[in-house]
Structure formats: structure tokens, C-alpha cells
Write a protein that holds these residues in place. Structure first.
Motif, PDB file in Angstrom:
ATOM      1  N   LEU A  76       0.824  -1.205   0.000  1.00 11.54           N
ATOM      2  CA  LEU A  76       0.000   0.000   0.000  1.00 11.54           C
ATOM      3  C   LEU A  76       0.862   1.260   0.000  1.00 11.54           C
ATOM      4  O   LEU A  76       0.603   2.202  -0.756  1.00 11.54           O
ATOM      5  CB  LEU A  76      -0.922  -0.001   1.225  1.00 11.54           C
ATOM      6  N   VAL A  77       1.900   1.281   0.842  1.00  9.61           N
ATOM      7  CA  VAL A  77       2.784   2.450   0.933  1.00  9.61           C
ATOM      8  C   VAL A  77       3.491   2.700  -0.393  1.00  9.61           C
ATOM      9  O   VAL A  77       3.627   3.849  -0.843  1.00  9.61           O
ATOM     10  CB  VAL A  77       3.811   2.269   2.069  1.00  9.61           C
ATOM     11  N   TRP A  78       3.939   1.628  -1.050  1.00 11.27           N
ATOM     12  CA  TRP A  78       4.612   1.792  -2.348  1.00 11.27           C
ATOM     13  C   TRP A  78       3.664   2.378  -3.392  1.00 11.27           C
ATOM     14  O   TRP A  78       4.061   3.195  -4.226  1.00 11.27           O
ATOM     15  CB  TRP A  78       5.159   0.450  -2.845  1.00 11.27           C
ATOM     16  N   HIS A  79       2.405   1.948  -3.361  1.00 10.05           N
ATOM     17  CA  HIS A  79       1.418   2.492  -4.303  1.00 10.05           C
ATOM     18  C   HIS A  79       1.024   3.928  -3.955  1.00 10.05           C
ATOM     19  O   HIS A  79       0.656   4.707  -4.837  1.00 10.05           O
ATOM     20  CB  HIS A  79       0.161   1.610  -4.336  1.00 10.05           C
ATOM     21  N   MET A  80       1.096   4.285  -2.675  1.00 12.26           N
ATOM     22  CA  MET A  80       0.752   5.640  -2.238  1.00 12.26           C
ATOM     23  C   MET A  80       1.830   6.658  -2.613  1.00 12.26           C
ATOM     24  O   MET A  80       1.536   7.856  -2.724  1.00 12.26           O
ATOM     25  CB  MET A  80       0.573   5.684  -0.715  1.00 12.26           C
ATOM     26  N   PHE A  81       3.054   6.199  -2.781  1.00  8.98           N
ATOM     27  CA  PHE A  81       4.193   7.117  -2.859  1.00  8.98           C
ATOM     28  C   PHE A  81       4.060   8.149  -3.978  1.00  8.98           C
ATOM     29  O   PHE A  81       4.136   9.354  -3.732  1.00  8.98           O
ATOM     30  CB  PHE A  81       5.490   6.319  -3.034  1.00  8.98           C
ATOM     31  N   LEU A  82       3.852   7.709  -5.198  1.00 12.86           N
ATOM     32  CA  LEU A  82       3.785   8.657  -6.322  1.00 12.86           C
ATOM     33  C   LEU A  82       2.583   9.602  -6.239  1.00 12.86           C
ATOM     34  O   LEU A  82       2.740  10.814  -6.452  1.00 12.86           O
ATOM     35  CB  LEU A  82       3.785   7.896  -7.654  1.00 12.86           C
ATOM     36  N   PRO A  83       1.368   9.107  -5.935  1.00 10.55           N
ATOM     37  CA  PRO A  83       0.257  10.061  -5.773  1.00 10.55           C
ATOM     38  C   PRO A  83       0.511  11.077  -4.665  1.00 10.55           C
ATOM     39  O   PRO A  83       0.180  12.258  -4.824  1.00 10.55           O
ATOM     40  CB  PRO A  83      -0.936   9.151  -5.425  1.00 10.55           C
ATOM     41  N   CYS A  84       1.109  10.634  -3.561  1.00  9.98           N
ATOM     42  CA  CYS A  84       1.365  11.549  -2.444  1.00  9.98           C
ATOM     43  C   CYS A  84       2.418  12.594  -2.807  1.00  9.98           C
ATOM     44  O   CYS A  84       2.279  13.773  -2.455  1.00  9.98           O
ATOM     45  CB  CYS A  84       1.810  10.764  -1.209  1.00  9.98           C
ATOM     46  N   PRO A 109     -12.678  20.389   2.170  1.00  7.88           N
ATOM     47  CA  PRO A 109     -13.423  19.653   1.132  1.00  7.88           C
ATOM     48  C   PRO A 109     -12.595  18.599   0.405  1.00  7.88           C
ATOM     49  O   PRO A 109     -13.157  17.675  -0.180  1.00  7.88           O
ATOM     50  CB  PRO A 109     -13.863  20.761   0.163  1.00  7.88           C
ATOM     51  N   MET A 110     -11.274  18.724   0.434  1.00  7.89           N
ATOM     52  CA  MET A 110     -10.442  17.740  -0.252  1.00  7.89           C
ATOM     53  C   MET A 110     -10.571  16.355   0.357  1.00  7.89           C
ATOM     54  O   MET A 110     -10.224  15.357  -0.276  1.00  7.89           O
ATOM     55  CB  MET A 110      -8.975  18.179  -0.235  1.00  7.89           C
ATOM     56  N   LEU A 111     -11.056  16.277   1.601  1.00  9.95           N
ATOM     57  CA  LEU A 111     -11.272  14.981   2.221  1.00  9.95           C
ATOM     58  C   LEU A 111     -12.369  14.202   1.493  1.00  9.95           C
ATOM     59  O   LEU A 111     -12.433  12.982   1.588  1.00  9.95           O
ATOM     60  CB  LEU A 111     -11.645  15.152   3.697  1.00  9.95           C
ATOM     61  N   VAL A 112     -13.242  14.918   0.779  1.00  8.34           N
ATOM     62  CA  VAL A 112     -14.281  14.264  -0.021  1.00  8.34           C
ATOM     63  C   VAL A 112     -13.929  14.296  -1.501  1.00  8.34           C
ATOM     64  O   VAL A 112     -13.918  13.274  -2.185  1.00  8.34           O
ATOM     65  CB  VAL A 112     -15.659  14.929   0.214  1.00  8.34           C
ATOM     66  N   THR A 113     -13.631  15.480  -1.997  1.00  7.37           N
ATOM     67  CA  THR A 113     -13.373  15.612  -3.427  1.00  7.37           C
ATOM     68  C   THR A 113     -11.996  15.080  -3.803  1.00  7.37           C
ATOM     69  O   THR A 113     -11.775  14.659  -4.942  1.00  7.37           O
ATOM     70  CB  THR A 113     -13.463  17.081  -3.856  1.00  7.37           C
ATOM     71  N   GLY A 114     -11.075  15.101  -2.822  1.00  6.12           N
ATOM     72  CA  GLY A 114      -9.736  14.591  -3.103  1.00  6.12           C
ATOM     73  C   GLY A 114      -9.052  15.382  -4.186  1.00  6.12           C
ATOM     74  O   GLY A 114      -9.165  16.589  -4.262  1.00  6.12           O
ATOM     75  N   ALA A 115      -8.332  14.692  -5.020  1.00  6.58           N
ATOM     76  CA  ALA A 115      -7.661  15.313  -6.154  1.00  6.58           C
ATOM     77  C   ALA A 115      -8.072  14.520  -7.381  1.00  6.58           C
ATOM     78  O   ALA A 115      -7.524  13.464  -7.663  1.00  6.58           O
ATOM     79  CB  ALA A 115      -6.155  15.296  -5.947  1.00  6.58           C
ATOM     80  N   PHE A 116      -9.102  15.019  -8.090  1.00  9.61           N
ATOM     81  CA  PHE A 116      -9.693  14.273  -9.193  1.00  9.61           C
ATOM     82  C   PHE A 116      -8.647  13.814 -10.202  1.00  9.61           C
ATOM     83  O   PHE A 116      -8.600  12.652 -10.602  1.00  9.61           O
ATOM     84  CB  PHE A 116     -10.740  15.127  -9.909  1.00  9.61           C
ATOM     85  N   VAL A 117      -7.802  14.757 -10.615  1.00  7.65           N
ATOM     86  CA  VAL A 117      -6.833  14.466 -11.666  1.00  7.65           C
ATOM     87  C   VAL A 117      -5.812  13.443 -11.196  1.00  7.65           C
ATOM     88  O   VAL A 117      -5.529  12.451 -11.881  1.00  7.65           O
ATOM     89  CB  VAL A 117      -6.131  15.761 -12.125  1.00  7.65           C
ATOM     90  N   THR A 118      -5.262  13.652 -10.006  1.00  3.29           N
ATOM     91  CA  THR A 118      -4.229  12.749  -9.486  1.00  3.29           C
ATOM     92  C   THR A 118      -4.775  11.348  -9.293  1.00  3.29           C
ATOM     93  O   THR A 118      -4.124  10.359  -9.665  1.00  3.29           O
ATOM     94  CB  THR A 118      -3.678  13.286  -8.151  1.00  3.29           C
ATOM     95  N   GLU A 119      -5.962  11.247  -8.719  1.00  2.49           N
ATOM     96  CA  GLU A 119      -6.555   9.918  -8.513  1.00  2.49           C
ATOM     97  C   GLU A 119      -6.843   9.223  -9.839  1.00  2.49           C
ATOM     98  O   GLU A 119      -6.676   8.002  -9.960  1.00  2.49           O
ATOM     99  CB  GLU A 119      -7.848  10.053  -7.709  1.00  2.49           C
ATOM    100  N   SER A 120      -7.240   9.983 -10.840  1.00  2.00           N
ATOM    101  CA  SER A 120      -7.536   9.391 -12.149  1.00  2.00           C
ATOM    102  C   SER A 120      -6.265   8.906 -12.834  1.00  2.00           C
ATOM    103  O   SER A 120      -6.237   7.823 -13.430  1.00  2.00           O
ATOM    104  CB  SER A 120      -8.261  10.409 -13.031  1.00  2.00           C
ATOM    105  N   ILE A 121      -5.197   9.703 -12.747  1.00  2.00           N
ATOM    106  CA  ILE A 121      -3.931   9.333 -13.393  1.00  2.00           C
ATOM    107  C   ILE A 121      -3.370   8.044 -12.801  1.00  2.00           C
ATOM    108  O   ILE A 121      -2.912   7.159 -13.528  1.00  2.00           O
ATOM    109  CB  ILE A 121      -2.906  10.473 -13.256  1.00  2.00           C
ATOM    110  N   PHE A 122      -3.417   7.928 -11.484  1.00  2.00           N
ATOM    111  CA  PHE A 122      -2.827   6.769 -10.814  1.00  2.00           C
ATOM    112  C   PHE A 122      -3.854   5.668 -10.539  1.00  2.00           C
ATOM    113  O   PHE A 122      -3.561   4.727  -9.800  1.00  2.00           O
ATOM    114  CB  PHE A 122      -2.174   7.203  -9.504  1.00  2.00           C
ATOM    115  N   SER A 123      -5.037   5.800 -11.121  1.00  2.00           N
ATOM    116  CA  SER A 123      -6.120   4.813 -10.926  1.00  2.00           C
ATOM    117  C   SER A 123      -6.354   4.527  -9.449  1.00  2.00           C
ATOM    118  O   SER A 123      -6.543   3.373  -9.039  1.00  2.00           O
ATOM    119  CB  SER A 123      -5.780   3.503 -11.667  1.00  2.00           C
ATOM    120  N   TRP A 124      -6.302   5.572  -8.649  1.00  2.00           N
ATOM    121  CA  TRP A 124      -6.522   5.421  -7.213  1.00  2.00           C
ATOM    122  C   TRP A 124      -8.029   5.360  -6.945  1.00  2.00           C
ATOM    123  O   TRP A 124      -8.777   6.216  -7.394  1.00  2.00           O
ATOM    124  CB  TRP A 124      -5.896   6.602  -6.469  1.00  2.00           C
TER     125      TRP A 124
END
Length: 319
Positions: free
Chosen positions: A179-187, A250-265
Motif C-alpha cells: 500500500l505504501v509503495w502504491h501511495m508514494f507517487l500520488p502523495c 473539502p479535499m477529504l471528499v473531493t480529493g484530487a480528481f486528476v491525481t486519482e484518475s492518473i494513478f487509478s486510485w
């Protein structure tokens, strides 16, 4: 102070109601019905009409709003028109995934911004200040999606150091390490995206505080620049960040649309974008209302924190 907090809460309630009415009305005024996204050419007019009746789309708009508001306030967010899945269950799975990358990224960015902003503000006009300001200018003008794609290309495709997509490796047992390895680039992508605005907030506030009389008094008494910066200026320079942190709620709900989409999060971002593409209005409504409500709550919390920290506001609330 209690009167001040109570007054701000009473002001927030009608604002939430007004936003919900406006959001609901604007979606209803769209040029096509929500049912249009799931109809096919072979469906009869009677069947389509039955679908509209089932979802209450033939009722007057005020009755639709009241029915929707009553269900939402009771915790029933309804079902997706397209997939027929429970929206509340979907969000309960996706919001924690979004928070998993947003919160660490924001906290790391906040810590880095405080350090760099203080140093840049204290060293105004020097090489360090110019380097920090240049970094802010470059990162602010760089699209987040482009930055994410560059990281994917270098660290996942070329160097093969980090996983590229998803939350866990497919076919492997789930683990914290994976999980941490997958989190690294989006974070990392989100942290860099958050940094510029925060740094400039702290830098600007630091420059303003260093020009105050209390700093001159401390220098007169022989206090070192380091002591003045970290014992006196730091506390006052961080006050503007309270508003920024509140607005970030609000980012706790909306998050980061673009980042999540790019990394398929599997967060709220792709879920919301999919709802927009399919005009899945129950999902759109819930996410918009949640995010706008969090904006108001964030402002409310920021005002309360200001009141607790700033004695001038505290006195105003008691008057």
C-alpha cells in the motif's frame, strides 16, 4: 466567545440550505433528464416514462427537492441511476481511500511550507528567497496531470522502481508495504501541488511580521534572528494558514480528481468524474453537497480557531 461561535453556526445553516437548493435546481435545469443516460433506442416511450415516474422526475421541482433533502438528512443518499449501486456504501469505501493520500500529502506539504516560507521571508531578496520563489512559480504553472504523468514515466516505466496504478498489486496478498509503495507517487504529486500556495502564504506573512514593532523591540533587547523568527514570528505568521487549512477540508471528499484518475486510485475523484460523464445526478448531488458543506464547515472552524487564538476576535465575540 460562545456567542461568537453560536452566531457563526447560525449563519452557516441557512447557507448550506441555500447551496443545496441552488445545486439541486441547476442540475434539474440541465438540457436532458438523468434517465436519458440509461435509455436505449429500443426502449418504448411507456417504459421510459415509467422510469421517470420511478425516480420522481415527473414531480414538480420543489417536491423533488424536499423528497431528496429528507432522504439525504436521514443518511439515505439513494442509488446510482446507471449502476444501481448504493451511493452511501460506495462513498464509505472511496472517502477513506481519498483521505489516505490527501491527509499525508497535505501534512507533509504544510511542514515543508512552514520551513521554506519562514526562511524565504526572513531572507527576502537573497538567493535562497529567489530559489524558493522560483520553485513556487514553476510548480504553480505546471499542471498536476503532467507532473503525475512525468513521475509515472520516470519512476514506473523507465526505472521500474515504483508501481504505477491502483492501491495494491493485482494478484498479490494485500499488505501495508504494498500500500505504501502504491501511495508514494500520488502523495508526492499532491505534496508538490499543495506546496506553492502554502509557501507563499507563510513567506508573505513572515515578511509582514518582521516589519512589526515587536520585532524591533526584540532586536533592541539583543535577541538573535533565529530566536525572533522561531519564538515570536512563527506563531503570528502561521495565523493566515488557519484559513487555508480550513478551506482545504473539502479535499477529504473531493480529493484530487486528476491525481486519482492518473494513478487509478480508487477514491472519490474517479467516482465523481464517472458520474458526470454518465449524468448520474444522485451521485453528483451528494458529492457536490458534501464538498460545499465542508467548505462552510472549514470556514467555520477557521473562524473559531481565529477566535481562540486572536484576542481581538475573542473580545469582539464577548462584546
Amino acid at each position: 466567545m460562545g456567542k461568537y461561535i453560536g452566531k457563526r453556526i447560525l449563519q452557516a445553516i441557512p447557507l448550506v440550505i441555500l447551496i443545496s437548493i441552488l445545486t439541486f435546481t441547476l442540475i434539474q435545469l440541465a438540457p436532458y433528464d438523468a434517465v436519458d443516460s440509461i435509455t436505449t433506442p429500443d426502449m418504448s416511450a411507456e417504459y421510459i416514462e415509467a422510469l421517470k415516474e420511478e425516480y420522481g422526475l415527473n414531480d414538480p421541482i420543489y417536491r423533488q427537492y424536499l423528497a431528496w433533502a429528507k432522504k439525504t438528512l436521514s443518511g439515505d443518499f439513494g442509488y446510482s441511476i446507471v449502476t444501481h449501486s448504493n451511493i452511501k456504501e460506495a462513498l464509505s469505501q472511496r472517502i477513506p481511500a481519498t483521505m489516505l493520500i490527501v491527509i499525508p500529502s497535505y501534512l507533509v506539504a504544510l511542514m515543508i511550507a512552514v520551513i521554506l516560507g519562514l526562511i524565504a521571508g526572513a531572507k527576502q531578496g537573497t538567493l535562497i528567497d529567489k530559489i524558493v520563489d522560483g520553485f513556487c512559480s514553476i510548480t504553480m504553472s505546471t499542471p498536476t496531470f503532467w507532473m503525475g504523468l512525468i513521475f509515472l514515466y520516470i519512476f514506473s516505466y523507465k526505472l521500474n522502481w515504483l508501481p504505477s496504478l491502483g492501491m495494491y498489486t493485482t494478484g498479490q496478498e494485500k499488505s501495508v508495504k504494498d500500500l505504501v509503495w502504491h501511495m508514494f507517487l500520488p502523495c508526492v504529486t499532491l505534496t508538490i501541488a499543495f506546496l506553492p500556495q502554502m509557501i507563499r502564504y507563510v513567506r508573505s506573512s513572515t515578511i509582514g511580521q518582521l516589519a512589526e514593532d515587536y520585532v524591533s523591540v526584540q532586536r533592541t533587547y539583543g535577541a538573535t534572528e533565529k530566536n525572533i523568527l522561531f519564538r515570536h514570528v512563527l506563531k503570528n505568521a502561521l495565523l493566515p494558514l488557519i484559513t487555508l487549512v480550513g478551506m482545504s477540508l473539502p479535499m477529504l471528499v473531493t480529493g484530487a480528481f486528476v491525481t486519482e484518475s492518473i494513478f487509478s486510485w480508487p477514491g472519490v475523484g474517479p467516482y465523481f468524474l464517472g458520474a458526470i460523464r454518465g449524468f448520474d445526478y444522485p451521485i453528483i448531488l451528494v458529492i457536490l453537497i458534501l464538498s460545499s458543506s465542508l467548505v462552510i464547515i472549514g470556514n467555520l472552524l477557521a473562524d473559531i480557531l481565529y477566535g481562540l487564538i486572536d484576542t481581538r476576535i475573542k473580545d469582539l465575540g464577548n462584546s
